[in-house]
Design a protein around this motif. Structure first.
Motif, PDB file in Angstrom:
ATOM      1  N   UNK A   4     -12.263   4.992  43.624  1.00 60.56           N
ATOM      2  CA  UNK A   4     -12.753   5.933  43.204  1.00 60.56           C
ATOM      3  C   UNK A   4     -13.577   5.604  41.789  1.00 60.56           C
ATOM      4  N   UNK A   5     -15.020   5.576  41.662  1.00 58.50           N
ATOM      5  CA  UNK A   5     -15.851   5.396  40.774  1.00 58.50           C
ATOM      6  C   UNK A   5     -16.528   6.534  40.122  1.00 58.50           C
ATOM      7  N   UNK A   6     -16.235   6.875  38.806  1.00 59.00           N
ATOM      8  CA  UNK A   6     -17.109   7.772  38.151  1.00 59.00           C
ATOM      9  C   UNK A   6     -17.945   7.591  37.299  1.00 59.00           C
ATOM     10  N   UNK A   7     -19.169   7.774  37.523  1.00 57.04           N
ATOM     11  CA  UNK A   7     -20.288   7.104  36.881  1.00 57.04           C
ATOM     12  C   UNK A   7     -20.620   8.049  35.444  1.00 57.04           C
ATOM     13  N   UNK A  37      -6.825  15.316  45.685  1.00 51.31           N
ATOM     14  CA  UNK A  37      -6.309  15.817  44.436  1.00 51.31           C
ATOM     15  C   UNK A  37      -6.104  14.728  43.298  1.00 51.31           C
ATOM     16  N   UNK A  38      -5.947  13.414  43.663  1.00 51.39           N
ATOM     17  CA  UNK A  38      -6.017  12.572  42.920  1.00 51.39           C
ATOM     18  C   UNK A  38      -7.257  12.282  42.342  1.00 51.39           C
ATOM     19  N   UNK A  39      -8.265  12.515  43.259  1.00 57.12           N
ATOM     20  CA  UNK A  39      -9.729  11.875  42.891  1.00 57.12           C
ATOM     21  C   UNK A  39     -10.176  13.159  41.837  1.00 57.12           C
ATOM     22  N   UNK A  40      -9.700  14.330  41.996  1.00 61.96           N
ATOM     23  CA  UNK A  40     -10.195  15.288  40.850  1.00 61.96           C
ATOM     24  C   UNK A  40      -9.520  14.970  39.683  1.00 61.96           C
ATOM     25  N   UNK A  41      -8.069  14.497  39.808  1.00 62.51           N
ATOM     26  CA  UNK A  41      -7.350  14.450  38.468  1.00 62.51           C
ATOM     27  C   UNK A  41      -8.027  13.278  37.684  1.00 62.51           C
ATOM     28  N   UNK A  42      -8.371  11.964  38.320  1.00 56.06           N
ATOM     29  CA  UNK A  42      -9.086  11.089  37.840  1.00 56.06           C
ATOM     30  C   UNK A  42     -10.444  11.615  37.222  1.00 56.06           C
ATOM     31  N   UNK A  43     -11.186  12.424  37.873  1.00 55.92           N
ATOM     32  CA  UNK A  43     -12.348  12.732  37.527  1.00 55.92           C
ATOM     33  C   UNK A  43     -12.111  13.612  36.145  1.00 55.92           C
ATOM     34  N   UNK A  44     -11.098  14.450  36.079  1.00 53.05           N
ATOM     35  CA  UNK A  44     -10.857  15.413  34.790  1.00 53.05           C
ATOM     36  C   UNK A  44     -10.535  14.428  33.887  1.00 53.05           C
ATOM     37  N   UNK A  46     -11.304  11.382  33.356  1.00 57.59           N
ATOM     38  CA  UNK A  46     -12.427  10.534  32.747  1.00 57.59           C
ATOM     39  C   UNK A  46     -13.105  11.526  31.881  1.00 57.59           C
ATOM     40  N   UNK A  47     -13.310  12.491  32.249  1.00 52.38           N
ATOM     41  CA  UNK A  47     -13.990  13.753  31.290  1.00 52.38           C
ATOM     42  C   UNK A  47     -13.245  14.016  29.975  1.00 52.38           C
ATOM     43  N   UNK A  48     -12.051  13.856  30.165  1.00 55.32           N
ATOM     44  CA  UNK A  48     -11.159  14.155  28.727  1.00 55.32           C
ATOM     45  C   UNK A  48     -11.613  13.041  27.976  1.00 55.32           C
ATOM     46  N   UNK A  49     -11.546  11.678  28.400  1.00 53.93           N
ATOM     47  CA  UNK A  49     -12.002  10.641  27.443  1.00 53.93           C
ATOM     48  C   UNK A  49     -13.418  10.498  27.068  1.00 53.93           C
ATOM     49  N   UNK A  50     -14.322  10.665  27.697  1.00 56.60           N
ATOM     50  CA  UNK A  50     -15.760  10.593  27.539  1.00 56.60           C
ATOM     51  C   UNK A  50     -16.476  12.084  27.036  1.00 56.60           C
ATOM     52  N   UNK A  51     -15.846  13.175  27.570  1.00 55.24           N
ATOM     53  CA  UNK A  51     -16.448  14.475  26.815  1.00 55.24           C
ATOM     54  C   UNK A  51     -15.190  15.324  26.513  1.00 55.24           C
ATOM     55  N   UNK A  52     -14.359  15.137  25.709  1.00 54.18           N
ATOM     56  CA  UNK A  52     -13.049  15.713  25.259  1.00 54.18           C
ATOM     57  C   UNK A  52     -13.453  17.348  25.088  1.00 54.18           C
ATOM     58  N   UNK A  53     -14.615  17.550  24.663  1.00 48.73           N
ATOM     59  CA  UNK A  53     -14.769  19.160  24.324  1.00 48.73           C
ATOM     60  C   UNK A  53     -14.624  19.985  25.604  1.00 48.73           C
ATOM     61  N   UNK A  54     -14.944  19.248  26.724  1.00 46.82           N
ATOM     62  CA  UNK A  54     -15.064  19.923  27.929  1.00 46.82           C
ATOM     63  C   UNK A  54     -13.522  19.804  28.870  1.00 46.82           C
ATOM     64  N   UNK A  55     -12.842  19.243  28.246  1.00 48.78           N
ATOM     65  CA  UNK A  55     -11.619  18.846  29.101  1.00 48.78           C
ATOM     66  C   UNK A  55     -10.181  19.374  28.168  1.00 48.78           C
ATOM     67  N   UNK A  56     -10.601  19.950  26.987  1.00 48.16           N
ATOM     68  CA  UNK A  56      -9.620  20.226  25.952  1.00 48.16           C
ATOM     69  C   UNK A  56      -8.893  21.431  26.616  1.00 48.16           C
ATOM     70  N   UNK A  57      -9.428  22.451  27.073  1.00 51.77           N
ATOM     71  CA  UNK A  57      -8.661  23.727  27.616  1.00 51.77           C
ATOM     72  C   UNK A  57      -7.807  23.269  28.911  1.00 51.77           C
ATOM     73  N   UNK A  58      -7.948  22.196  29.408  1.00 46.71           N
ATOM     74  CA  UNK A  58      -7.196  21.660  30.596  1.00 46.71           C
ATOM     75  C   UNK A  58      -6.253  20.740  30.400  1.00 46.71           C
ATOM     76  N   UNK A  59      -5.931  20.297  29.267  1.00 50.18           N
ATOM     77  CA  UNK A  59      -5.069  19.188  28.870  1.00 50.18           C
ATOM     78  C   UNK A  59      -3.925  19.168  29.541  1.00 50.18           C
ATOM     79  N   UNK A  60      -3.184  20.448  29.903  1.00 50.60           N
ATOM     80  CA  UNK A  60      -1.890  20.671  30.725  1.00 50.60           C
ATOM     81  C   UNK A  60      -1.992  19.828  31.909  1.00 50.60           C
ATOM     82  N   UNK A  61      -3.302  19.799  32.607  1.00 48.71           N
ATOM     83  CA  UNK A  61      -3.388  19.457  33.743  1.00 48.71           C
ATOM     84  C   UNK A  61      -3.493  17.773  33.936  1.00 48.71           C
TER      85      UNK A  61
END
Length: 70
Positions: A4-7, A37-44, A46-61
């Motif tokens: 999996x490579x997320x650009x 599911x693992x691919x989606x988890x890795x994408x989320x 990556x989003x949490x590290x690079x754009x945390x404002x988008x992933x903050x509501x889903x930190x429990x996942x």
């Protein structure tokens, strides 16, 4: 085996709505196989590290626990 490579472009194009859809898929956990599911988890993640404002509501996942290196 595929890797999996997320650009940067993929993550920079994410909107709050697309992240909400991603989180909804993860919460429903109705994937055909575990790797989807693992691919989606890795994408989320990556989003949490690079754009945390988008992933903050889903930190429990992500189940990422803060730690103190001091």
């Amino acid at each position: 085996m595929t890797t999996l490579h997320v650009s940067q472009e993929t993550i920079s194009e994410m909107t709050p709505e697309s992240v909400a859809e991603l989180a909804k898929r993860l919460e429903q956990d109705a994937y055909d196989n575990a790797f989807e599911g693992l691919q989606d988890w890795h994408l989320l993640r990556a989003i949490a590290f690079q754009r945390p404002e988008l992933a903050t509501p889903y930190g429990h996942l992500l189940d990422i626990e803060p730690f103190d290196e001091a």
